[in-house]
Design a protein around this motif. Structure first.
Motif, PDB file in Angstrom:
ATOM      1  N   TYR A 198      -3.006  -7.267  -1.167  1.00  0.00           N
ATOM      2  CA  TYR A 198      -2.182  -6.895  -0.018  1.00  0.00           C
ATOM      3  C   TYR A 198      -1.742  -5.434  -0.071  1.00  0.00           C
ATOM      4  O   TYR A 198      -1.546  -4.808   0.986  1.00  0.00           O
ATOM      5  N   LEU A 199      -1.615  -4.891  -1.268  1.00  0.00           N
ATOM      6  CA  LEU A 199      -1.262  -3.479  -1.382  1.00  0.00           C
ATOM      7  C   LEU A 199      -2.385  -2.604  -0.835  1.00  0.00           C
ATOM      8  O   LEU A 199      -2.143  -1.626  -0.123  1.00  0.00           O
ATOM      9  N   ALA A 200      -3.624  -2.950  -1.162  1.00  0.00           N
ATOM     10  CA  ALA A 200      -4.764  -2.198  -0.621  1.00  0.00           C
ATOM     11  C   ALA A 200      -4.814  -2.316   0.901  1.00  0.00           C
ATOM     12  O   ALA A 200      -5.043  -1.336   1.616  1.00  0.00           O
ATOM     13  N   LYS A 201      -4.583  -3.515   1.408  1.00  0.00           N
ATOM     14  CA  LYS A 201      -4.571  -3.738   2.857  1.00  0.00           C
ATOM     15  C   LYS A 201      -3.449  -2.947   3.530  1.00  0.00           C
ATOM     16  O   LYS A 201      -3.627  -2.420   4.640  1.00  0.00           O
ATOM     17  N   TYR A 202      -2.301  -2.876   2.865  1.00  0.00           N
ATOM     18  CA  TYR A 202      -1.156  -2.149   3.419  1.00  0.00           C
ATOM     19  C   TYR A 202      -1.473  -0.659   3.522  1.00  0.00           C
ATOM     20  O   TYR A 202      -1.176   0.000   4.531  1.00  0.00           O
ATOM     21  N   ASN A 203      -2.098  -0.100   2.479  1.00  0.00           N
ATOM     22  CA  ASN A 203      -2.507   1.303   2.521  1.00  0.00           C
ATOM     23  C   ASN A 203      -3.532   1.544   3.623  1.00  0.00           C
ATOM     24  O   ASN A 203      -3.514   2.570   4.303  1.00  0.00           O
ATOM     25  N   GLN A 204      -4.434   0.588   3.803  1.00  0.00           N
ATOM     26  CA  GLN A 204      -5.426   0.704   4.875  1.00  0.00           C
ATOM     27  C   GLN A 204      -4.737   0.745   6.240  1.00  0.00           C
ATOM     28  O   GLN A 204      -5.089   1.561   7.103  1.00  0.00           O
ATOM     29  N   LEU A 205      -3.742  -0.105   6.421  1.00  0.00           N
ATOM     30  CA  LEU A 205      -2.998  -0.143   7.679  1.00  0.00           C
ATOM     31  C   LEU A 205      -2.255   1.171   7.920  1.00  0.00           C
ATOM     32  O   LEU A 205      -2.204   1.679   9.043  1.00  0.00           O
ATOM     33  N   TYR A 206      -1.704   1.735   6.854  1.00  0.00           N
ATOM     34  CA  TYR A 206      -0.971   3.006   6.945  1.00  0.00           C
ATOM     35  C   TYR A 206      -1.878   4.123   7.441  1.00  0.00           C
ATOM     36  O   TYR A 206      -1.538   4.864   8.373  1.00  0.00           O
ATOM     37  N   TRP A 207      -3.062   4.236   6.838  1.00  0.00           N
ATOM     38  CA  TRP A 207      -3.965   5.336   7.215  1.00  0.00           C
ATOM     39  C   TRP A 207      -4.642   5.089   8.556  1.00  0.00           C
ATOM     40  O   TRP A 207      -4.987   6.038   9.273  1.00  0.00           O
ATOM     41  N   GLU A 208      -4.790   3.828   8.924  1.00  0.00           N
ATOM     42  CA  GLU A 208      -5.278   3.527  10.275  1.00  0.00           C
ATOM     43  C   GLU A 208      -4.263   4.019  11.306  1.00  0.00           C
ATOM     44  O   GLU A 208      -4.632   4.612  12.328  1.00  0.00           O
ATOM     45  N   ALA A 209      -2.972   3.787  11.022  1.00  0.00           N
ATOM     46  CA  ALA A 209      -1.920   4.252  11.926  1.00  0.00           C
ATOM     47  C   ALA A 209      -1.914   5.774  12.022  1.00  0.00           C
ATOM     48  O   ALA A 209      -1.805   6.345  13.114  1.00  0.00           O
ATOM     49  N   ALA A 210      -2.042   6.441  10.860  1.00  0.00           N
ATOM     50  CA  ALA A 210      -2.045   7.906  10.865  1.00  0.00           C
ATOM     51  C   ALA A 210      -3.220   8.452  11.662  1.00  0.00           C
ATOM     52  O   ALA A 210      -3.075   9.422  12.426  1.00  0.00           O
ATOM     53  N   ALA A 211      -4.394   7.844  11.502  1.00  0.00           N
ATOM     54  CA  ALA A 211      -5.580   8.314  12.213  1.00  0.00           C
ATOM     55  C   ALA A 211      -5.467   8.073  13.720  1.00  0.00           C
ATOM     56  O   ALA A 211      -5.924   8.887  14.528  1.00  0.00           O
ATOM     57  N   LYS A 212      -4.849   6.964  14.125  1.00  0.00           N
ATOM     58  CA  LYS A 212      -4.684   6.654  15.555  1.00  0.00           C
ATOM     59  C   LYS A 212      -3.666   7.581  16.217  1.00  0.00           C
ATOM     60  O   LYS A 212      -3.884   8.083  17.320  1.00  0.00           O
ATOM     61  N   ILE A 213      -2.561   7.792  15.536  1.00  0.00           N
ATOM     62  CA  ILE A 213      -1.468   8.563  16.130  1.00  0.00           C
ATOM     63  C   ILE A 213      -1.755  10.062  16.117  1.00  0.00           C
ATOM     64  O   ILE A 213      -1.355  10.788  17.021  1.00  0.00           O
ATOM     65  N   PHE A 214      -2.501  10.505  15.094  1.00  0.00           N
ATOM     66  CA  PHE A 214      -2.834  11.924  14.993  1.00  0.00           C
ATOM     67  C   PHE A 214      -4.354  12.107  14.905  1.00  0.00           C
ATOM     68  O   PHE A 214      -4.893  12.473  13.852  1.00  0.00           O
ATOM     69  N   PRO A 215      -5.074  11.830  16.002  1.00  0.00           N
ATOM     70  CA  PRO A 215      -6.542  11.913  15.967  1.00  0.00           C
ATOM     71  C   PRO A 215      -7.058  13.320  15.698  1.00  0.00           C
ATOM     72  O   PRO A 215      -8.214  13.484  15.294  1.00  0.00           O
ATOM     73  N   GLU A 216      -6.222  14.338  15.921  1.00  0.00           N
ATOM     74  CA  GLU A 216      -6.650  15.722  15.667  1.00  0.00           C
ATOM     75  C   GLU A 216      -6.754  16.032  14.180  1.00  0.00           C
ATOM     76  O   GLU A 216      -7.401  17.014  13.789  1.00  0.00           O
ATOM     77  N   GLU A 217      -6.150  15.195  13.334  1.00  0.00           N
ATOM     78  CA  GLU A 217      -6.190  15.413  11.887  1.00  0.00           C
ATOM     79  C   GLU A 217      -7.360  14.631  11.294  1.00  0.00           C
ATOM     80  O   GLU A 217      -7.246  13.448  10.961  1.00  0.00           O
ATOM     81  N   THR A 218      -8.483  15.293  11.144  1.00  0.00           N
ATOM     82  CA  THR A 218      -9.684  14.593  10.646  1.00  0.00           C
ATOM     83  C   THR A 218      -9.513  14.110   9.210  1.00  0.00           C
ATOM     84  O   THR A 218     -10.165  13.141   8.797  1.00  0.00           O
ATOM     85  N   ALA A 219      -8.633  14.764   8.459  1.00  0.00           N
ATOM     86  CA  ALA A 219      -8.414  14.343   7.067  1.00  0.00           C
ATOM     87  C   ALA A 219      -7.812  12.938   7.018  1.00  0.00           C
ATOM     88  O   ALA A 219      -8.085  12.165   6.091  1.00  0.00           O
ATOM     89  N   TYR A 220      -7.010  12.583   8.030  1.00  0.00           N
ATOM     90  CA  TYR A 220      -6.421  11.244   8.069  1.00  0.00           C
ATOM     91  C   TYR A 220      -7.507  10.197   8.315  1.00  0.00           C
ATOM     92  O   TYR A 220      -7.500   9.119   7.712  1.00  0.00           O
ATOM     93  N   ALA A 221      -8.435  10.534   9.212  1.00  0.00           N
ATOM     94  CA  ALA A 221      -9.540   9.617   9.486  1.00  0.00           C
ATOM     95  C   ALA A 221     -10.422   9.455   8.248  1.00  0.00           C
ATOM     96  O   ALA A 221     -10.896   8.349   7.944  1.00  0.00           O
ATOM     97  N   ASP A 222     -10.629  10.562   7.523  1.00  0.00           N
ATOM     98  CA  ASP A 222     -11.429  10.495   6.295  1.00  0.00           C
ATOM     99  C   ASP A 222     -10.748   9.610   5.253  1.00  0.00           C
ATOM    100  O   ASP A 222     -11.408   8.812   4.568  1.00  0.00           O
ATOM    101  N   GLN A 223      -9.419   9.743   5.121  1.00  0.00           N
ATOM    102  CA  GLN A 223      -8.685   8.924   4.158  1.00  0.00           C
ATOM    103  C   GLN A 223      -8.721   7.462   4.565  1.00  0.00           C
ATOM    104  O   GLN A 223      -8.875   6.566   3.721  1.00  0.00           O
ATOM    105  N   TYR A 224      -8.607   7.206   5.856  1.00  0.00           N
ATOM    106  CA  TYR A 224      -8.684   5.824   6.356  1.00  0.00           C
ATOM    107  C   TYR A 224     -10.040   5.210   6.030  1.00  0.00           C
ATOM    108  O   TYR A 224     -10.115   4.059   5.578  1.00  0.00           O
ATOM    109  N   LYS A 225     -11.103   5.983   6.202  1.00  0.00           N
ATOM    110  CA  LYS A 225     -12.443   5.478   5.886  1.00  0.00           C
ATOM    111  C   LYS A 225     -12.583   5.197   4.399  1.00  0.00           C
ATOM    112  O   LYS A 225     -13.154   4.178   3.983  1.00  0.00           O
ATOM    113  N   ALA A 226     -12.043   6.103   3.572  1.00  0.00           N
ATOM    114  CA  ALA A 226     -12.140   5.920   2.121  1.00  0.00           C
ATOM    115  C   ALA A 226     -11.416   4.648   1.685  1.00  0.00           C
ATOM    116  O   ALA A 226     -11.937   3.874   0.863  1.00  0.00           O
ATOM    117  N   VAL A 227     -10.223   4.420   2.245  1.00  0.00           N
ATOM    118  CA  VAL A 227      -9.466   3.214   1.888  1.00  0.00           C
ATOM    119  C   VAL A 227     -10.174   1.970   2.420  1.00  0.00           C
ATOM    120  O   VAL A 227     -10.239   0.946   1.732  1.00  0.00           O
TER     121      VAL A 227
END
Length: 365
Positions: A198-227
């Motif tokens: 669940y901790l891994a899933k929670y981190n995935q949810l966090y970075w999904e939120a960051a990538a959705k809310i700030f689509p201009e930040e490609t680093a967030y999308a990259d982190q979301y993909k990595a997680v």
């Protein structure tokens, strides 16, 4: 006043149901008391579904610790709260309506949601959190949707603050994933596998939120993909727990009582007798063998004066538990003597607890 009286009456009824359980002193004592403590808290939090999930988990623990314990009152308590949960969740709550807010109010609401999503929410899973993680995930996802539905942004200074917080979270996420990977390779406790899943899933949810809310930040999308890649590689909860169980089985098989550094039958008997006197009647445990792991003594001195007050030497011990399995006590087993006058005397065994690691009985040699 009437509401207070009703709550008080409800508490009295609940107390009558749990009084006998609070007097119970068996092997599941802590779990039984935790069950009723959580049951009392449901009325206060009004989170009925989450409360039921916690109570069901506690009930499972009680049955595991003491299969003979009568759980009829506990099961009736769960049925009561399930009915309450059903009555409050029969209809899907209406989404929050932001249409009446002016632009300034929407910007303030957006900032509040950003704070909750990325600053105030603890992306962690503690022991006992597992039963309610599905509810926390839903609450988190709902907040993301609320932010998106506002269709506005807070002031730029607040956006910058949030991005700084998100960028710092990279280190926590990477640390979490490293710890999860290490635990998967060598961990032995299935409950830890649950928390890690669940901790891994929670981190995935966090970075999904960051990538959705700030689509201009490609680093967030990259982190979301990595997680997300990590979560996919991690596998199912069942496979993670099975891996921990396999690791544990291998460690049990390889765990052995070490060879003694020095043989002293008199001191070994003191350890055996001391263990049986301490844990024989209360825990139904029986000492099997003790070995000294220190050749010589460590001098003990007074913290302030520095005067010699005694000496001790370390040992290891294997014992058989009430479940018929064999266990190896860790290094906190000691022979200790007091220094009185000019000599060491009052030799006794010191045990800081009965928290052994399971081993094969055939490995006690």
């Amino acid at each position: 006043m009437k509401t207070i009286q009703l709550v008080f009456i409800a508490m009295l009824i609940s107390f009558g149901a749990m009084a006998q359980d609070f007097a119970y002193e068996g092997p599941a004592r802590a779990e039984v008391r935790s069950f009723w403590t959580n049951a009392m808290g449901i009325q206060k939090t009004q989170k009925f579904a989450e409360g039921v999930a916690v109570l069901e988990a506690k009930l499972k623990e009680v049955k595991q610790k003491d299969p003979a314990y009568k759980t009829d009152k506990m099961e009736a308590e769960i049925v009561k709260w399930k009915a309450k949960a059903g009555s409050t969740s029969s209809a899907t709550p209406a989404a929050e309506d932001f249409s009446q807010l002016n632009p300034t109010q929407k910007a303030i609401k957006a900032d509040q949601l950003l704070r909750k999503l990325f600053e105030e929410t603890n992306i962690g899973v503690r022991p006992g959190d597992v039963p309610v993680m599905q509810f926390r995930f839903k609450e988190y996802s709902d907040m993301v949707q609320q932010y998106i539905s506002l269709n506005t942004k807070p002031q730029e200074m607040y956006i910058k603050r949030t991005k700084i917080i998100i960028e710092k979270h990279v280190y926590q996420t990477n640390g979490d994933l490293t710890n999860i990977e290490n635990a998967k390779a060598s961990g032995t406790i299935p409950e830890v596998a649950e928390r890690n899943y669940y901790l891994a899933k929670y981190n995935q949810l966090y970075w999904e939120a960051a990538a959705k809310i700030f689509p201009e930040e490609t680093a967030y999308a990259d982190q979301y993909k990595a997680v997300s890649d990590f979560v996919a590689k991690m596998g199912s909860l069942e496979s993670m727990k099975a891996g921990m169980e396999q690791n544990n089985a291998e460690k049990i098989k390889s765990r052995k009582l070490p060879a003694p550094v020095v043989v002293d039958s008199k001191l070994e008997k003191i350890l055996i007798d001391g263990f049986n006197a301490k844990f024989g009647n209360t825990q139904k445990a029986t000492a099997l063998k003790a070995v000294l792991t220190q050749n010589g003594w460590t001098t003990l001195r007074h913290n302030v004066s520095g005067a010699v007050i005694g000496r001790e030497r370390s040992a290891k011990m294997a014992y058989k538990g009430s479940d018929g399995k064999c266990y190896l006590l860790p290094d906190y087993v000691f022979i200790r003597e007091e220094y009185i006058g000019t000599s060491f005397t009052n030799t006794k065994a010191i045990f800081n607890g009965l928290d052994g690691n399971e081993m094969l009985c055939e490995n006690v040699k």
